[in-house]
Motif scaffolding. Structure first.
Motif, PDB file in Angstrom:
ATOM      1  N   HIS A 485      19.271  50.576  34.961  1.00  0.00           N
ATOM      2  CA  HIS A 485      20.062  51.563  35.680  1.00  0.00           C
ATOM      3  C   HIS A 485      20.046  51.268  37.181  1.00  0.00           C
ATOM      4  CE1 HIS A 485      21.909  55.526  35.925  1.00  0.00           C
ATOM      5  NE2 HIS A 485      21.209  55.685  37.043  1.00  0.00           N
ATOM      6  N   ASN A 486      18.828  51.023  37.724  1.00  0.00           N
ATOM      7  CA  ASN A 486      18.705  50.667  39.152  1.00  0.00           C
ATOM      8  C   ASN A 486      19.491  49.411  39.468  1.00  0.00           C
ATOM      9  OD1 ASN A 486      17.145  52.776  39.883  1.00  0.00           O
ATOM     10  ND2 ASN A 486      15.192  51.670  39.907  1.00  0.00           N
ATOM     11  N   ALA A 487      19.359  48.392  38.600  1.00  0.00           N
ATOM     12  CA  ALA A 487      20.028  47.104  38.844  1.00  0.00           C
ATOM     13  C   ALA A 487      21.546  47.317  38.925  1.00  0.00           C
ATOM     14  CB  ALA A 487      19.675  46.117  37.746  1.00  0.00           C
ATOM     15  N   ILE A 488      22.079  48.142  38.014  1.00  0.00           N
ATOM     16  CA  ILE A 488      23.525  48.393  38.016  1.00  0.00           C
ATOM     17  C   ILE A 488      23.927  49.138  39.287  1.00  0.00           C
ATOM     18  CG2 ILE A 488      25.360  49.670  36.815  1.00  0.00           C
ATOM     19  CD1 ILE A 488      23.752  49.042  34.194  1.00  0.00           C
ATOM     20  N   LYS A 489      23.014  50.142  39.627  1.00  0.00           N
ATOM     21  CA  LYS A 489      23.310  50.981  40.790  1.00  0.00           C
ATOM     22  C   LYS A 489      23.334  50.177  42.085  1.00  0.00           C
ATOM     23  CE  LYS A 489      20.310  54.263  41.494  1.00  0.00           C
ATOM     24  NZ  LYS A 489      19.519  55.489  41.323  1.00  0.00           N
ATOM     25  N   PHE A 490      22.425  49.184  42.193  1.00  0.00           N
ATOM     26  CA  PHE A 490      22.288  48.474  43.476  1.00  0.00           C
ATOM     27  C   PHE A 490      22.922  47.077  43.476  1.00  0.00           C
ATOM     28  CE2 PHE A 490      18.782  51.549  43.443  1.00  0.00           C
ATOM     29  CZ  PHE A 490      19.124  52.268  44.578  1.00  0.00           C
ATOM     30  N   ARG A 513      16.878  41.265  36.062  1.00  0.00           N
ATOM     31  CA  ARG A 513      17.275  40.542  37.286  1.00  0.00           C
ATOM     32  C   ARG A 513      18.707  40.943  37.667  1.00  0.00           C
ATOM     33  NH1 ARG A 513      16.529  35.374  35.421  1.00  0.00           N
ATOM     34  NH2 ARG A 513      18.735  35.175  34.976  1.00  0.00           N
ATOM     35  N   ASP A 514      18.899  41.133  38.941  1.00  0.00           N
ATOM     36  CA  ASP A 514      20.286  41.433  39.366  1.00  0.00           C
ATOM     37  C   ASP A 514      20.644  40.564  40.556  1.00  0.00           C
ATOM     38  OD1 ASP A 514      19.631  42.752  41.923  1.00  0.00           O
ATOM     39  OD2 ASP A 514      18.764  44.337  40.680  1.00  0.00           O
ATOM     40  N   THR A 515      21.937  40.595  40.891  1.00  0.00           N
ATOM     41  CA  THR A 515      22.391  39.836  42.065  1.00  0.00           C
ATOM     42  C   THR A 515      22.821  40.824  43.144  1.00  0.00           C
ATOM     43  OG1 THR A 515      24.593  39.770  41.093  1.00  0.00           O
ATOM     44  CG2 THR A 515      23.193  37.853  40.710  1.00  0.00           C
ATOM     45  N   PHE A 531       9.245  59.428  45.066  1.00  0.00           N
ATOM     46  CA  PHE A 531      10.282  59.852  46.007  1.00  0.00           C
ATOM     47  C   PHE A 531      10.684  58.768  46.995  1.00  0.00           C
ATOM     48  CE2 PHE A 531       8.216  63.950  44.953  1.00  0.00           C
ATOM     49  CZ  PHE A 531       9.302  64.552  44.349  1.00  0.00           C
ATOM     50  N   PHE A 532      10.215  57.538  46.769  1.00  0.00           N
ATOM     51  CA  PHE A 532      10.612  56.500  47.733  1.00  0.00           C
ATOM     52  C   PHE A 532      12.035  56.036  47.436  1.00  0.00           C
ATOM     53  CE2 PHE A 532      11.305  52.254  49.272  1.00  0.00           C
ATOM     54  CZ  PHE A 532      10.939  52.397  50.597  1.00  0.00           C
ATOM     55  N   LYS A 533      12.833  56.130  48.462  1.00  0.00           N
ATOM     56  CA  LYS A 533      14.217  55.628  48.364  1.00  0.00           C
ATOM     57  C   LYS A 533      14.435  54.787  49.605  1.00  0.00           C
ATOM     58  CE  LYS A 533      15.509  59.941  47.370  1.00  0.00           C
ATOM     59  NZ  LYS A 533      16.355  61.105  47.253  1.00  0.00           N
ATOM     60  N   GLU A 534      14.882  53.566  49.374  1.00  0.00           N
ATOM     61  CA  GLU A 534      14.928  52.668  50.520  1.00  0.00           C
ATOM     62  C   GLU A 534      15.933  53.133  51.573  1.00  0.00           C
ATOM     63  OE1 GLU A 534      15.962  48.651  49.786  1.00  0.00           O
ATOM     64  OE2 GLU A 534      14.550  47.926  51.272  1.00  0.00           O
ATOM     65  N   ASP A 535      17.081  53.349  51.136  1.00  0.00           N
ATOM     66  CA  ASP A 535      18.128  53.720  52.097  1.00  0.00           C
ATOM     67  C   ASP A 535      18.902  54.843  51.446  1.00  0.00           C
ATOM     68  OD1 ASP A 535      20.297  54.030  53.648  1.00  0.00           O
ATOM     69  OD2 ASP A 535      20.839  51.881  53.738  1.00  0.00           O
ATOM     70  N   GLY A 542      19.929  58.908  43.720  1.00  0.00           N
ATOM     71  CA  GLY A 542      18.688  58.849  42.897  1.00  0.00           C
ATOM     72  C   GLY A 542      17.624  59.800  43.434  1.00  0.00           C
ATOM     73  N   THR A 543      16.596  59.962  42.626  1.00  0.00           N
ATOM     74  CA  THR A 543      15.521  60.884  43.026  1.00  0.00           C
ATOM     75  C   THR A 543      14.333  60.149  43.647  1.00  0.00           C
ATOM     76  OG1 THR A 543      14.565  60.660  40.851  1.00  0.00           O
ATOM     77  CG2 THR A 543      16.076  62.518  41.199  1.00  0.00           C
ATOM     78  N   GLY A 544      14.279  58.869  43.464  1.00  0.00           N
ATOM     79  CA  GLY A 544      13.117  58.105  43.954  1.00  0.00           C
ATOM     80  C   GLY A 544      11.918  58.223  43.007  1.00  0.00           C
ATOM     81  N   LEU A 545      12.143  58.751  41.800  1.00  0.00           N
ATOM     82  CA  LEU A 545      11.022  58.936  40.869  1.00  0.00           C
ATOM     83  C   LEU A 545      11.027  57.908  39.732  1.00  0.00           C
ATOM     84  CD1 LEU A 545      11.164  62.808  40.550  1.00  0.00           C
ATOM     85  CD2 LEU A 545       9.412  61.496  41.720  1.00  0.00           C
ATOM     86  N   GLY A 546      12.184  57.263  39.525  1.00  0.00           N
ATOM     87  CA  GLY A 546      12.344  56.369  38.359  1.00  0.00           C
ATOM     88  C   GLY A 546      11.270  55.288  38.295  1.00  0.00           C
ATOM     89  N   LEU A 547      11.042  54.577  39.425  1.00  0.00           N
ATOM     90  CA  LEU A 547      10.072  53.468  39.387  1.00  0.00           C
ATOM     91  C   LEU A 547       8.634  53.965  39.243  1.00  0.00           C
ATOM     92  CD1 LEU A 547      11.555  50.879  41.918  1.00  0.00           C
ATOM     93  CD2 LEU A 547      11.482  50.728  39.431  1.00  0.00           C
ATOM     94  N   SER A 548       8.331  55.190  39.774  1.00  0.00           N
ATOM     95  CA  SER A 548       6.964  55.725  39.556  1.00  0.00           C
ATOM     96  C   SER A 548       6.743  55.961  38.081  1.00  0.00           C
ATOM     97  CB  SER A 548       6.725  57.044  40.247  1.00  0.00           C
ATOM     98  OG  SER A 548       7.429  57.187  41.374  1.00  0.00           O
TER      99      SER A 548
HETATM  100  P1  ADP Z   1      16.022  56.115  42.445  1.00  0.00           P
HETATM  101  O1  ADP Z   1      16.196  57.250  41.557  1.00  0.00           O
HETATM  102  O2  ADP Z   1      16.294  56.418  43.850  1.00  0.00           O
HETATM  103  O3  ADP Z   1      16.650  54.879  41.951  1.00  0.00           O
HETATM  104  P2  ADP Z   1      13.703  54.607  41.931  1.00  0.00           P
HETATM  105  O4  ADP Z   1      12.265  54.957  41.952  1.00  0.00           O
HETATM  106  O5  ADP Z   1      14.211  54.112  40.662  1.00  0.00           O
HETATM  107  O6  ADP Z   1      14.501  55.841  42.444  1.00  0.00           O
HETATM  108  O7  ADP Z   1      13.927  53.512  43.033  1.00  0.00           O
HETATM  109  C1  ADP Z   1      13.353  53.707  44.291  1.00  0.00           C
HETATM  110  C2  ADP Z   1      14.095  52.907  45.332  1.00  0.00           C
HETATM  111  O8  ADP Z   1      13.868  51.531  45.125  1.00  0.00           O
HETATM  112  C3  ADP Z   1      15.571  53.057  45.275  1.00  0.00           C
HETATM  113  O9  ADP Z   1      15.980  54.175  45.989  1.00  0.00           O
HETATM  114  C4  ADP Z   1      16.050  51.792  45.906  1.00  0.00           C
HETATM  115  O10 ADP Z   1      16.021  51.897  47.316  1.00  0.00           O
HETATM  116  C5  ADP Z   1      15.014  50.786  45.505  1.00  0.00           C
HETATM  117  N1  ADP Z   1      15.489  49.976  44.348  1.00  0.00           N
HETATM  118  C6  ADP Z   1      15.114  50.167  43.066  1.00  0.00           C
HETATM  119  N2  ADP Z   1      15.679  49.236  42.268  1.00  0.00           N
HETATM  120  C7  ADP Z   1      16.411  48.423  43.053  1.00  0.00           C
HETATM  121  C8  ADP Z   1      17.227  47.255  42.827  1.00  0.00           C
HETATM  122  N3  ADP Z   1      17.409  46.727  41.623  1.00  0.00           N
HETATM  123  N4  ADP Z   1      17.846  46.688  43.907  1.00  0.00           N
HETATM  124  C9  ADP Z   1      17.640  47.204  45.126  1.00  0.00           C
HETATM  125  N5  ADP Z   1      16.908  48.286  45.418  1.00  0.00           N
HETATM  126  C10 ADP Z   1      16.290  48.900  44.376  1.00  0.00           C
END
Ligand code: ADP
Length: 578
Positions: A485-490, A513-515, A531-535, A542-548
């Motif tokens: 989901h993250n890979a598609i989103k970003f 892996r994504d490009t 809750f970490f969201k890069e930008d 997103g909520t920033g909780l998925g990767l946790s």
């Molecule tokens: P979110 O719900 O915001 O996606 P995640 O915990 O899944 O929360 O991701 C946290 C942050 O990590 C994202 O907000 C994004 O900044 C960064 N991130 C996660 N996956 C990717 C990715 N595939 N490419 C670039 N940035 C990513």
């Protein structure tokens, strides 16, 4: 033989020897006196007979001489007849004319005084000890005419006595030998239990236990042995109790998370547990060293001083080498006077948890505030008249639905995270092929990828089949779905997203892996934080909780999750399942 035996036996031996010697001397004297008394009686009788026989011949020297010799032969004794002037008139063993005056002889003098008397003397005439008996020669109540003296050599008596004495000596020697052997046997019997007792006491003093009970036959010693045996049993029990107690105490101290030190009045560390040694980073055995040497932070030292001076407890929190420590000094005035108990508690974890909890609450409130504020604005706008404008109202309602969806998503993910973190959902692990985990996740997101204009693929090594993994399929698919989901989103349209698995160093590694846009190197470690969201602008709501959640699920499987990424080139997320 041991000293104790001699100490028991020697007094007996000395006593027996002294008794036997005394008895021997007494007996030999008594015998000597008895023999002499007997001889004296005999000689008195003999002298009386001679006096009676010679009285008629008085004044006729030749007859007296003949009498003297005849009686001497008859009695086996020496016979001398002396006149009142001391001149020898007749003598059985010598010539009277050659003999000196006998007036000075005590027995002669006594006889001239009218008494029968005896004397033992060395005789010049015959040359050895003689027993002399002299009695006056007189008619009944007439004047003393002279003296009849009868003498017997005492060498015979001496020989008899010597024989008697040697017999006595032999008997005493035999009795002494028997007595010594008996004394030694008694001493042996008495000392054996004492020796056993001594060696048992020595063994106990060396700390050895499990002694067999001591046997004893002598009553007094057996009472002592009984007392000793029961004492030994008590000591053994006490030692065992003490050992168990100290083992328990050591187990508690060694496994305690808190550091414990006991410091004496001189400031020497008397006890330190491994946790304290670890917290204070002191190597080796610190017991016996000064506290100032063992404890490098100064705060516990000051607390100890204050507690010692005031005899009240003191405590203080302080930071030491990235650790948050709480030190307490408690005076042990009752149990160990002069000693102080120092407790060191590592508060680091608790403070971290505390700060995480605070962060979490502030993050949640912060995250909730944005959609709630947006909703509030839209509701107010609608109230302020936008309701009358159907187009604007429909747009606002659409936006409001979007905000409510994102609130729902956040609540759902928070619940999920809390469930995963608290371990409420146990893993249902089974052996499963990696492909069976990857394919459903890919299928689920295929449509979403197509809509985003991305190429979504699954990769598996062609050469060999991957080994099965022991995993909870639903949870692992949740991880894979999140990553895809993250890979598609970003990833901008036209890019590609690949999920797959391969073996590295014998373990199966999954990857997505994504490009896409990639992640800033300085944020790469932080993306797994809650809750970490890069930008925010690019996070796509997103909520920033998925990767946790992903990190927790992987950790529950005993695996690791990590990423490789370069800005503008794409990211690869890896994870293993141990
Ligand atoms: P979110 O719900 O915001 O996606 P995640 O915990 O899944 O929360 O991701 C946290 C942050 O990590 C994202 O907000 C994004 O900044 C960064 N991130 C996660 N996956 C990717 C990715 N595939 N490419 C670039 N940035 C990513």
């Amino acid at each position: 033989m041991d000293r104790i035996r001699w100490r028991i036996a020697l007094p007996y031996i000395v006593l027996i020897l002294a008794l036997l010697a005394g008895l021997g001397i007494f007996l030999s004297n008594t015998f000597q006196q008895a023999i002499i008394q007997q001889l004296q009686d005999r000689l008195t009788n003999d002298a009386r007979s001679i006096a009676r026989a010679t009285l008629p011949h008085w004044g006729q020297p030749a007859l007296l001489e003949a009498d003297a010799r005849e009686w001497a032969d008859l009695m086996g004794a020496r016979v001398t007849i002396i006149d009142p002037q001391g001149t020898v008139l007749a003598e059985s063993d010598d010539t009277p004319t050659r003999m000196d005056n006998h007036l000075d002889r005590p027995e002669v003098a006594a006889a001239l005084a009218g008494q029968t008397s005896h004397s033992v003397r060395y005789s010049n005439t015959v040359g050895y000890d003689m027993l002399y008996t002299a009695l006056p020669l007189q008619e009944a109540d007439g004047p003393i005419l002279g003296v009849v003296r009868v003498a017997l050599p005492l060498d015979e008596v001496g020989r008899d006595l010597a024989r008697l004495q040697s017999a006595l000596f032999g008997a005493a020697l035999l009795a002494s030998l028997v007595a010594i052997v008996l004394a030694l046997l008694i001493a042996n019997n008495t000392s054996r239990p004492l020796e056993q007792l001594t060696s048992a006491a020595n063994r106990m003093a060396r700390g050895e236990t499990a002694n067999e009970p001591l046997p004893s036959s002598i009553r007094e010693v057996s009472l002592l042995v009984q007392a000793f045996n029961s004492m030994a049993v008590r000591i053994r029990q006490q030692m065992q109790t003490q050992e168990t107690e100290s083992a328990r105490l050591a187990a508690v101290l060694n496994n305690m998370a808190d550091g414990v030190l006991i410091v004496d009045a001189a400031g020497l560390v008397r006890l330190i547990n491994p946790a304290a040694a670890n917290l204070l980073e002191c190597a080796g055995d610190c017991a016996g060293h000064p506290l100032a040497e063992v404890c490098r932070p100064y705060q516990p030292l000051e607390l100890w001083r204050a507690a010692l001076a005031s005899q009240t407890s003191h405590s203080q929190a302080f930071a030491w080498r990235k650790l948050a420590l709480l030190a307490s000094a408690i005076p042990l005035s009752r149990s160990l006077p002069g000693h102080t108990l120092l407790l060191l508690q590592d508060e680091t974890k608790r403070q971290q948890v505390e700060s995480m909890r605070r962060d979490f609450i502030s993050n949640v409130s912060h995250e909730l505030r944005t959609p709630l504020a947006a909703l509030k604005v839209m509701v107010e706008t609608l109230q302020d008249g936008a309701l009358g404008d159907p187009t604007a109202a429909a747009r606002f309602l659409g936006n409001m639905e979007g905000e409510i969806d994102s609130l729902n998503l956040m609540v759902a993910e928070l619940l999920e995270l809390s469930k995963v973190e608290s371990g409420q959902v146990p893993l249902e692990r089974l052996w499963v092929a990696p492909e069976a985990l990857l394919a459903p996740a890919r299928d689920r997101l295929r449509l979403q990828a197509e809509r985003a204009g991305l190429d979504l693929r699954m990769e598996l090594p062609a050469e060999a089949e991957l080994p099965q993994v022991y995993a909870d399929p639903n949870r692992v698919q949740q991880v894979l779905t999140n990553l895809l989901h993250n890979a598609i989103k970003f990833t901008p349209a036209g890019g590609s997203v690949v999920c797959g698995a391969q073996t590295q160093n014998g373990e199966v590694c999954f990857y997505v892996r994504d490009t896409g846009i990639g992640i800033d190197p300085q944020n790469q470690q932080r993306v797994f934080e809650r809750f970490f969201k890069e930008d925010k602008a690019r996070s796509g709501g997103g909520t920033g909780l998925g990767l946790s959640i992903c990190r927790h699920i992987v950790a529950m499987h005993g695996g690791r999750i990590w990423l490789q990424s370069a800005l503008g080139q794409g990211s690869t997320f890896w994870f293993t399942l141990a």
